[in-house]
Design an enzyme around this catalytic site. Structure first.
Site, PDB file in Angstrom:
ATOM      1  N   PHE A   7       5.734  -6.216   4.370  1.00  0.00           N
ATOM      2  CA  PHE A   7       5.369  -4.961   5.177  1.00  0.00           C
ATOM      3  C   PHE A   7       6.059  -3.787   4.869  1.00  0.00           C
ATOM      4  CE2 PHE A   7       2.829  -7.322   8.508  1.00  0.00           C
ATOM      5  CZ  PHE A   7       3.621  -8.515   8.731  1.00  0.00           C
ATOM      6  N   SER A  22      -4.290  -1.915   3.000  1.00  0.00           N
ATOM      7  CA  SER A  22      -4.829  -0.955   3.925  1.00  0.00           C
ATOM      8  C   SER A  22      -6.187  -0.474   3.601  1.00  0.00           C
ATOM      9  CB  SER A  22      -4.207   0.379   4.017  1.00  0.00           C
ATOM     10  OG  SER A  22      -4.591   1.332   5.010  1.00  0.00           O
ATOM     11  N   TYR A  73      -0.296   7.807  -0.783  1.00  0.00           N
ATOM     12  CA  TYR A  73       0.202   6.666   0.178  1.00  0.00           C
ATOM     13  C   TYR A  73      -0.948   5.474   0.042  1.00  0.00           C
ATOM     14  CZ  TYR A  73      -0.608   3.652   4.163  1.00  0.00           C
ATOM     15  OH  TYR A  73      -0.876   2.352   5.013  1.00  0.00           O
ATOM     16  N   LYS A  76      -0.769   1.819  -2.038  1.00  0.00           N
ATOM     17  CA  LYS A  76      -1.542   0.601  -1.681  1.00  0.00           C
ATOM     18  C   LYS A  76      -2.429  -0.169  -2.657  1.00  0.00           C
ATOM     19  CE  LYS A  76       0.325  -0.011   2.324  1.00  0.00           C
ATOM     20  NZ  LYS A  76       1.405  -1.150   3.029  1.00  0.00           N
ATOM     21  N   PHE A 106      -7.418  -2.121   9.361  1.00  0.00           N
ATOM     22  CA  PHE A 106      -8.091  -1.032   9.493  1.00  0.00           C
ATOM     23  C   PHE A 106      -7.307  -0.281  10.481  1.00  0.00           C
ATOM     24  CE2 PHE A 106     -12.115  -1.188   7.497  1.00  0.00           C
ATOM     25  CZ  PHE A 106     -11.966  -2.171   6.682  1.00  0.00           C
ATOM     26  N   PRO A 131      -7.387  17.612   6.607  1.00  0.00           N
ATOM     27  CA  PRO A 131      -7.587  17.494   5.084  1.00  0.00           C
ATOM     28  C   PRO A 131      -7.514  15.824   4.908  1.00  0.00           C
ATOM     29  CG  PRO A 131      -6.430  19.170   5.375  1.00  0.00           C
ATOM     30  CD  PRO A 131      -6.272  18.671   6.730  1.00  0.00           C
TER      31      PRO A 131
HETATM   32  C1  WQD Z   1      -7.654   8.299  13.504  1.00  0.00           C
HETATM   33  C2  WQD Z   1      -8.765   9.308  13.634  1.00  0.00           C
HETATM   34  C3  WQD Z   1      -8.354  11.317  12.778  1.00  0.00           C
HETATM   35  C4  WQD Z   1      -4.626  12.225  15.238  1.00  0.00           C
HETATM   36  C5  WQD Z   1      -4.183   6.277   8.856  1.00  0.00           C
HETATM   37  C6  WQD Z   1      -3.865   5.750   7.650  1.00  0.00           C
HETATM   38  C7  WQD Z   1      -4.053   4.114   7.472  1.00  0.00           C
HETATM   39  C8  WQD Z   1      -3.193   3.603   8.524  1.00  0.00           C
HETATM   40  C9  WQD Z   1      -3.419   4.169   9.657  1.00  0.00           C
HETATM   41  C10 WQD Z   1      -0.775   3.398   8.075  1.00  0.00           C
HETATM   42  C11 WQD Z   1      -9.203  10.140  12.794  1.00  0.00           C
HETATM   43  C12 WQD Z   1      -8.343  11.463  14.681  1.00  0.00           C
HETATM   44  C13 WQD Z   1      -5.852  11.412  14.858  1.00  0.00           C
HETATM   45  C14 WQD Z   1      -4.792  13.122  16.000  1.00  0.00           C
HETATM   46  C15 WQD Z   1      -7.066  13.182  15.880  1.00  0.00           C
HETATM   47  N1  WQD Z   1      -1.849   4.312   8.328  1.00  0.00           N
HETATM   48  N2  WQD Z   1      -6.984  11.968  15.065  1.00  0.00           N
HETATM   49  N3  WQD Z   1      -6.192  13.800  16.406  1.00  0.00           N
HETATM   50  O1  WQD Z   1      -6.299   8.443   9.390  1.00  0.00           O
HETATM   51  O2  WQD Z   1      -7.781   6.685  10.463  1.00  0.00           O
HETATM   52  O3  WQD Z   1      -5.763   6.104   9.174  1.00  0.00           O
HETATM   53  O4  WQD Z   1      -3.331   5.631   9.761  1.00  0.00           O
HETATM   54  O5  WQD Z   1      -0.681   2.363   7.972  1.00  0.00           O
HETATM   55  O6  WQD Z   1      -3.790   3.482   6.172  1.00  0.00           O
HETATM   56  O7  WQD Z   1      -5.075   6.162   6.478  1.00  0.00           O
HETATM   57  O8  WQD Z   1      -5.448   6.974  11.452  1.00  0.00           O
HETATM   58  O9  WQD Z   1      -4.850   7.420  13.695  1.00  0.00           O
HETATM   59  O10 WQD Z   1      -4.415   9.057  12.006  1.00  0.00           O
HETATM   60  O11 WQD Z   1      -6.995   8.906  12.893  1.00  0.00           O
HETATM   61  O12 WQD Z   1      -8.377  13.687  16.053  1.00  0.00           O
HETATM   62  O13 WQD Z   1      -3.770  13.917  16.498  1.00  0.00           O
HETATM   63  O14 WQD Z   1      -8.198  10.117  14.912  1.00  0.00           O
HETATM   64  O15 WQD Z   1      -9.320  12.462  12.426  1.00  0.00           O
HETATM   65  O16 WQD Z   1     -10.685  10.296  12.969  1.00  0.00           O
HETATM   66  P1  WQD Z   1      -6.361   7.240   9.958  1.00  0.00           P
HETATM   67  P2  WQD Z   1      -5.190   8.316  12.572  1.00  0.00           P
END
Ligand code: WQD
Length: 335
Positions: free
Chosen positions: A79, A123, A148, A152, A177, A294
């Site tokens: 992990f 991931s 990042y 992976k 996911f 972004p």
């Molecule tokens: C989820 C959704 C955002 C925050 C990432 C990594 C993945 C894993 C999980 C590490 C998206 C929206 C988010 C906020 C929002 N990371 N959002 N406001 O980006 O799918 O995945 O985190 O292990 O590998 O890629 O997760 O929770 O950041 O975003 O609207 O303040 O929520 O745009 O649609 P993500 P997330």
């Protein structure tokens, strides 16, 4: 004994609980750069058995060698790694150095000590963008949108090459996911440093009054309500997926490299998550629609038929349980 690197972290600690409850002996290795030592005792409170713990940098081969001499390690669940998407864009060398070196160091020391089972915390981010959902394990991977995600993907490639070169080495790549939620005890959970990047911890901190409101990053995506769609999975289901993967590796003749999606197979939008949380916690979440973040993609959710068919694993917790347990953890961890 099973070594969990990054074992005091969010996913690692929940996986430790499930392995210990199943009767396995585990040793946690962590440098505590992004987690706390007291998680070890919390795991003991939950399971009735405090796991062995070694504070070390997984990139430190000498430290790893001492651990493998001290314990008989049958398998490694890896992990440990840096995981903040935004930080990886700002500091790519730190991410490549840490995430790849720790994996290479583990592989070298494991070979010396004849430890031949490797489960990797990968991931869904490896699927990158411009792909048709739901993602299967055969969907094209590698078009990652940040360093990042590329670490992976590169580590998956390294492990696949090593499994090809060494028929004794068995590898499982688990593509997570979006893990959310916490153990029902409220004793362990996600504890991001600083301002949360991820959606759920930002929601729970908003509910707790730590954040003023949630910014919804864009509502102009090609999705049912315009906000981003992800496959949110309860962290305990995810932990159970590691147990299923370990059992699979213990089966006869499991050489090679095997990839599995760990998700629910269902996509939920940001607005759906907000509403599910409000219903579960009974608290309104103030939010504002802002610009897209972004690197974000519109939709990401899994085809989980392979894990169900081959590992006999399926996520069972509901969105309500994910939200309620996240809120329970937020309240307990503030105590
Ligand atoms: C989820 C959704 C955002 C925050 C990432 C990594 C993945 C894993 C999980 C590490 C998206 C929206 C988010 C906020 C929002 N990371 N959002 N406001 O980006 O799918 O995945 O985190 O292990 O590998 O890629 O997760 O929770 O950041 O975003 O609207 O303040 O929520 O745009 O649609 P993500 P997330």
């Amino acid at each position: 004994m099973i070594l969990l690197t990054g074992g005091t972290g969010y996913i690692g600690s929940h996986t430790a609980v499930e392995f210990i409850n199943e009767g396995y002996d585990v040793v946690l290795a962590d440098d505590l750069s992004n987690s706390e030592r007291r998680v070890v005792d919390r795991i003991g409170q939950i399971t009735g058995k405090v796991p062995a713990f070694e504070e070390l940098d997984v990139c430190d081969k000498a430290a790893l060698d001492r651990l493998f001499r001290k314990y008989h390690i049958d398998a490694v669940v890896h992990f440990a790694g840096y995981k903040a998407v935004g930080e990886s864009v700002a500091e790519p060398v730190k991410y490549y150095r840490n995430n790849l070196d720790s994996t290479l160091a583990l592989l070298e020391v494991m070979k010396v000590h004849n430890c031949r089972k490797f489960i990797f915390s990968s991931s869904a981010t490896v699927y990158g963008e411009n792909q048709d959902v739901p993602f299967t394990e055969d969907s094209p991977a590698g078009s990652c949108t940040n360093p990042y995600g590329r670490t992976k993907f590169f580590i998956e490639q390294i492990l696949s090459d090593c499994a090809k070169a060494d028929p004794e080495l068995s590898v499982v790549l688990l593509r997570y996911f979006n893990p959310i939620g916490a153990h029902e005890s409220g004793l362990i959970g996600e504890k991001p440093n600083g301002v949360p990047n991820n959606l759920m911890p930002y929601i729970t901190q908003t509910a707790a009054g730590i954040r003023h409101h949630l910014s919804v990053f864009g509502n102009d995506y090609d999705t049912p309500d315009g906000t981003g769609v992800r496959d949110y999975i309860h962290v305990v289901d995810l932990a159970q997926g590691h147990l299923a993967a370990y059992r699979y590796l213990c089966g006869a003749g499991k050489g090679g490299c095997h990839t599995f999606n760990l998700g629910t197979g269902k996509g939920s939008s940001v607005l759906e998550i907000i509403h599910a949380f409000e219903e579960a916690a009974g608290i309104a979440i103030p939010y504002e629609i802002t610009e897209r973040r972004p690197g974000d993609i519109a939709e990401c959710y899994a085809d989980v038929s392979k894990a169900e068919k081959i590992l006999g694993w399926k996520a069972v917790h509901s969105l309500k349980e994910m939200c309620a347990s996240s809120w329970n953890w937020q309240q307990k961890s503030a105590e």
